[in-house]
Each structure stands twice: as C-alpha cells, then as structure tokens.
Scaffold this motif. Structure first.
Motif, PDB file in Angstrom:
ATOM      1  N   ALA A   1      26.616  31.835  39.577  1.00 30.34           N
ATOM      2  CA  ALA A   1      28.164  31.847  41.409  1.00 30.34           C
ATOM      3  C   ALA A   1      29.047  31.079  40.432  1.00 30.34           C
ATOM      4  CB  ALA A   1      27.243  30.155  42.209  1.00 30.34           C
ATOM      5  N   THR A   2      30.868  31.162  41.088  1.00 29.22           N
ATOM      6  CA  THR A   2      31.586  30.906  40.711  1.00 29.22           C
ATOM      7  C   THR A   2      32.863  29.875  41.801  1.00 29.22           C
ATOM      8  OG1 THR A   2      32.705  32.598  41.376  1.00 29.22           O
ATOM      9  CG2 THR A   2      31.443  32.899  39.095  1.00 29.22           C
ATOM     10  N   THR A   3      33.131  29.144  40.958  1.00 28.49           N
ATOM     11  CA  THR A   3      34.055  27.973  41.761  1.00 28.49           C
ATOM     12  C   THR A   3      35.445  28.458  41.473  1.00 28.49           C
ATOM     13  OG1 THR A   3      34.242  26.455  40.152  1.00 28.49           O
ATOM     14  CG2 THR A   3      31.680  26.853  41.472  1.00 28.49           C
ATOM     15  N   ALA A   4      36.486  27.633  41.749  1.00 34.58           N
ATOM     16  CA  ALA A   4      37.775  27.621  42.248  1.00 34.58           C
ATOM     17  C   ALA A   4      37.906  26.585  43.073  1.00 34.58           C
ATOM     18  CB  ALA A   4      38.476  28.913  42.877  1.00 34.58           C
ATOM     19  N   PHE A   5      39.082  26.568  42.638  1.00 29.32           N
ATOM     20  CA  PHE A   5      40.264  25.219  43.818  1.00 29.32           C
ATOM     21  C   PHE A   5      41.598  25.551  43.690  1.00 29.32           C
ATOM     22  CE2 PHE A   5      42.047  21.422  43.534  1.00 29.32           C
ATOM     23  CZ  PHE A   5      41.271  20.028  44.338  1.00 29.32           C
TER      24      PHE A   5
END
Length: 253
Positions: free
Chosen positions: A31-35
């Motif tokens: 899984a990847t994330t961004a803000f």
C-alpha cells in the motif's frame, strides 16, 4: 492500494495533522500513501466561466486513492473552514440532484472508504459527556454519505490544550489504524449488514417486551390490552436504544 491523508485545518504541522501522518507512516507495503494540505489549494467554486484547475487536481488525487484519512481539528465545536469549503466546492463532483432536490451519490467516488481524525481542547470527560467533537465528525460523515463513501473508523484526541505532540496512547492507536488500513478489505455495500443489525435489534426488543409483559400478567388480560402494552413497552425500549446509540455513535475519548 493507496491511502490519502487530507488535512483541513489551519496548521498542517499541528497535532491533528501529526496524527494523520502517523497513520500514513504505519501503512505497510505494498500500500502507498500521500498527504494533502487543503491550504495549498485554491478552493473557490468553479463554473463554466470560471474553471478551477485545483479542483481537477484534487478530484484526480481522490479518485486515485482507495481510502481517505480526514484530519480536521474541532474549532468552536464544529468543522474547520478549510474542510467545509472543500466539501462545498467538491459537492457537485460526487453528488447528483434529483428533480425533488435530493442529493445522491453520482458514482464517481462511490464505495471508497474513509477515516476521520479530530481533536479538541476540551478535557476527556468534558468531551465524553458534551460531545464537542460530534459536530465535526457528523459533518464529515454527512458529506461522505452524500458521496457514497463508507466509514472505517474515527480517532478523537481530546484535552489538547497546550499539547505540543499527541499522547503516546493516541500515536499508538494511529499506528494500529495505519497497519489495519494496509490490509483493509473493501466493502462495496453494507446494506445487508444494516438489515441484519436491524433484524437482530427488533428480535431482541420483541423478546424483552414479551418478557416484561410476563412480569405483569395483568398486561396480557385481553387482546387489546396485550397489544397496547406491547406497543408502549416496545416504543420505550426503542427510544432508549436509539438514545444510547446516538450518544455512543462517535468516539469521544
């Protein structure tokens, strides 16, 4: 799977944003994330005469993500202006209006999922009984319901007056949520679950009502007395359950 943090408040380095970042930091591969800090975007309403490229950019980021993690401090017992403006200008992108003026999901973002994070200055026990963070959580829930997005959980951080960083307990809880999101199984429709819960609640209430009637045999003397007493007892039990469910709907501690 991509998980998108969306911060709508005044300080993207503050306590609430820190909790959102902690959740994102605990997410495990693949899984990847961004803000996103909504303060970095122009959130003015768009029209054919006045397009807004920032909204196109935001919509693309929302579409690419599977789970949205909203961070919204509670200001004056309600949602921050930044997040409220975001919901207002994005509304036409995730809802459609019926001829009677009702808002329904338009399918663009339907069946995605979200997490809510908020904080408040109120002490824990104060927030527990007064529910100062409830309006913030309800505002997020209301907007997401219109978009057809499903709720996973929420995290509330009370008693933040003079706090520089979240408590160890809240940071640990944030990490737990982040790890859970890494492997979250998508749920496209919770209708069956809701009907199941409704059936179980009615079954338990009917059994409790019949039990109470048995404690007072006089209430069952004759069809109409039995019927009226059943309806009254059932209604009272329903009112109590709904009150308790409303009180306990949001996490407050």
């Amino acid at each position: 799977m991509q998980i998108l943090g969306i911060y709508g408040g005044q300080d993207a380095s503050g306590l609430t944003a820190t909790v959102v970042k902690e959740i994102l930091g605990a997410v495990q591969a693949p899984a990847t994330t961004a803000f996103l800090d909504l303060n970095d975007f122009d959130l003015h309403p768009e029209s054919p005469q006045r397009p807004n490229p920032d909204l196109d950019q935001l919509a693309a980021k929302l579409q690419a993500a599977d789970i949205w993690v909203f961070g919204a401090p509670t200001y004056y017992t309600t949602i921050p202006g930044q997040l409220k403006q975001f919901f207002d200008v994005m509304r036409h992108r995730w809802t459609r209006m019926t001829k009677n003026g009702d808002s329904l999901p338009n399918g663009t973002f339907q069946d995605k999922h979200y997490v809510s994070v908020t904080s408040c200055f109120a002490p824990t026990w104060d927030n527990l009984f007064t529910g100062q963070t409830d309006l913030t959580l309800r505002a997020i829930d209301g907007a997401m319901t219109l978009a057809g997005v499903h709720k996973i959980t929420e995290l509330v951080c009370p008693n933040t007056w003079r706090q520089r960083i979240p408590t160890v307990k809240k940071l640990a809880r944030a990490r737990v949520i982040g790890r859970q999101l890494s492997h979250y199984q998508r749920k496209d429709d919770e209708t069956l679950k809701r009907y199941g819960l409704l059936f179980c609640m009615i079954a338990v209430m009917a059994l409790a009502t019949m039990g109470i009637q048995q404690l007072w045999p006089a209430l069952t003397n004759g069809f109409w007395l039995r019927y009226v007493s059943f309806v009254v007892i059932f209604f009272v039990l329903l009112a109590i359950i709904l009150h308790v469910m409303t009180f306990m709907r949001h996490k407050r501690a």
